[in-house]
Structure formats: C-alpha cells, structure tokens
Design an enzyme around this catalytic site. Structure first.
Site, short mmCIF file in Angstrom:
data_model
loop_
_atom_site.label_atom_id
_atom_site.label_comp_id
_atom_site.label_asym_id
_atom_site.label_seq_id
_atom_site.Cartn_x
_atom_site.Cartn_y
_atom_site.Cartn_z
N SER A 182 -20.07 9.63 -25.48
CA SER A 182 -19.49 8.57 -26.30
C SER A 182 -20.58 7.56 -26.70
O SER A 182 -21.52 7.92 -27.40
CB SER A 182 -18.32 7.90 -25.56
N ASP A 288 -10.66 15.16 -30.66
CA ASP A 288 -11.26 13.82 -30.69
C ASP A 288 -11.08 13.21 -32.08
O ASP A 288 -11.37 13.87 -33.08
CB ASP A 288 -12.75 13.95 -30.37
N HIS A 318 -11.50 13.21 -26.49
CA HIS A 318 -12.66 12.36 -26.27
C HIS A 318 -12.84 12.08 -24.77
O HIS A 318 -11.92 11.66 -24.09
CB HIS A 318 -12.47 11.04 -27.03
#
Length: 344
Positions: A182, A288, A318
């Site tokens: 991320s 995601d 995610h």
C-alpha cells in the site's frame, strides 16, 4: 446537534475536522490527536509467534534525529554466517501514510514469514506519519533507511566498530530489495525513482536488485472504473483513501501531486530513469479499488522499457497479506516473492 455558541469575547473550542478510523483526529486549530493502540486490528486466522519460526529479531534505530526505528529479522536455519549471505529485503508498511507501525501483529507476522521462507534478512521500517509530518517526510525517511544501510555496508566491508553484526555476517549487499504494501508500495516506487534519477539516491556499495510493490497506494483526481465501482460502505475504499491523501499530501495539493500520482505533471518521466531503476514485481489483488491504477502503472513501465512483472491475485482485496498473513493467498504471495528475489 449544533455546537454551542461561544460566549462573547471567547474563542470557539477546537473541533474535529477529520477523523480517520478513530485513530487520528485533526482538529480545527491544527492539532492532532493520535492513538497507537492497534490491538483491535488483529489479523484473521492463524498468526505465527516468535517461537513458531526459526528467526531472530531486534529493533534498531536508523535515524537518531527523528528517533526512527526498524525491526531486523534474521532466519536461523539458512546457514547464516560468513559462508552464507542472504538477500536484504527492506520493507515499508502500509497505512495511507497516516497510520500503523511495524510493531503491529500482522506486519510482524508477515515479516517473520518472509525472513524464514524466502529466506532473507528483512528490515521492516517505521517512518514519520501524517498529518503531523506530511509528505515528503515518509519518502525522505525511506531514503534515510537506505543511507543508513549504505553506511552499514561500508562499515561491514571495513570491519569498522559500529557495524551491525547481523548485517556484517549475513547480508548480501549486492542483493538489496525495496518493498512494501500500500503506502509502502508507493514508497518503494519513489525509492526506485530517486535511485534511477541522475543525481538522485546514491547507494553504492549497495546494489538495488529489485523492487517489490504490493498493491501500491497511488491516486489521481480522475476516478478509475474500479474506484467508481467500489461500494460506498467498503472500508478499504475511495472514501478512506481520499481522506488519507487529504491528511498526508502537502497542504493545498490534490491527488494529482507526484507523491500520489506517478504520472502527474512534475513527476520524473519513466523514460528518464536510467539502468539504476531496478526490475519491478507488482502484486495486484483484482478486488482492490486501486486495481486499474496498478494495471496502468505496469503498462506504463513496460512502455518505458522497464523490466516489470505483474502478478494478479483473483478474488483478493487490498492488503490481504496484512489481514490474513497465513492464508492460502499469502502462502502463494510468499512463493511469488521468493521466485523474484532469488531469481534477480
């Protein structure tokens, strides 16, 4: 309910203008309330403990000025020592540049697995968080990690006092990888760009052998189809991502700032990056909201002639490595990273 009207001649009490999952609150006077109790964010399923895996770890300060630490993990069953050097995986955690720490249970569990199963020396680093420290603070801290590691490589080669003994004994400084999930994936991109840019991040005698980007946190003002299709009530969705960009980008910047959008005006053109820009592995969960941005990023790297591999995880969302570090998808993720690291 409306706020009470202040008495004449008195200032209004500060009020909350941004509340990020209850962990970070930005007040109207610019002050920040922050909780670092992440105990409720435990991952699902089995979580390995320190005694489950043959790995040792310790915390090390890499930046005395800001009191920044990293956690170093070394496997004990890989023949470590002078006869067996291991690749070094520098890992930056996620959290939208606003939240979390390497000390979180899920990040610690993932690092234990990576160190043991790759195997590798894993350096899981903390960095300054927004909104107290807006970007580029985190990106500068990533550079500081590598400057510290470069000094370690130089000290180790000279057998100088102060060289970390684990690195001196076990690190293959010719096989150093930058990685993260991320926001950490975003940071990995910027480390690679700075290293690949003329006059940028100097690493020698280190060799940056590759970049491992897990669901990188990129943004942009124009919504993508995968962002637009995300249910409004999904926690890991555009509403939270947009809030974190508001809290972390420089004051007055929007999501087309180069820190968020790697192709925005002012970004370093990929075609300008030299041979120092390393091969890249990008992992993309297809559920995601950032899926389209990740696919576009990979396509542009390929168009610029860069070595890049995209691995799509069907049905995953995610940050799945953090939410379930011992699930089947995470098992496969480690196999993918192992192949990339030891084949680089």
């Amino acid at each position: 309910m409306s706020s009470p009207t202040p008495a004449p001649g008195t200032a209004a009490a500060p009020h909350v203008v941004e509340d990020c999952l209850g962990f970070v609150q930005l007040l109207s006077d610019g002050t920040v309330r922050r909780s670092t109790d992440y105990s409720m964010l435990r991952p699902t399923g089995r979580v390995p403990s320190d005694s489950d895996l043959p790995v040792q770890w310790k915390d090390v300060v890499y930046d005395d000025t800001h009191g920044l630490r990293l956690r170093m993990y070394r496997p004990t069953n890989a023949g470590v020592g002078k006869k067996k050097k291991l690749p070094v995986l520098v890992y930056f955690h996620g959290g939208g540049f606003c939240l979390l720490s390497f000390e979180m249970t899920s990040f610690h569990a993932g690092a234990l697995r990576l160190a043991t199963e790759l195997p590798a020396l894993v350096l899981s680093a903390d960095y300054r968080l927004a909104p107290e420290h807006r970007l580029p603070a985190a990106l500068d801290d990533a550079g500081s990690v590598f400057s510290w590691l470069r000094a370690q490589a130089t000290s180790s080669s000279a057998a100088a006092a102060g060289a970390d003994p684990w690195l001196a004994e076990s690190a293959d400084f010719a096989r150093v990888f930058v990685s993260g999930g991320s926001a950490g994936g975003n940071m990995s991109h910027h480390v690679a760009v700075r290293h690949g840019s003329e006059g940028g991040l100097v690493l020698a005698p280190l060799r940056l052998a590759g970049c491992v980007m897990l669901w990188p946190y990129f943004g942009g003002e124009e919504p993508t189809p995968s962002e637009a299709a995300c249910p409004a009530d999904q926690v890991m969705g555009p509403a939270l991502f947009d809030q974190m960009w508001r809290l972390s980008l420089p004051a007055g910047a929007n999501k087309d700032h180069p820190f968020a959008n790697p192709f925005a005006p002012g970004s370093v053109p990929l075609s300008d990056l030299g041979v120092a820009f390393p091969p890249v592995l990008v992992v993309d969960p297809d559920q995601d909201p950032l899926h389209d941005r990740v696919v576009d990023y990979v396509a542009r790297l390929k168009a610029a002639g860069k070595a890049v591999e995209l691995v799509v995880f069907a049905g995953q969302g995610h940050g799945f490595f953090a939410t379930e570090p011992c699930g089947e998808a995470s098992d496969e993720l480690i196999r993918v990273i192992r192949r990339f690291v030891h084949g680089a």
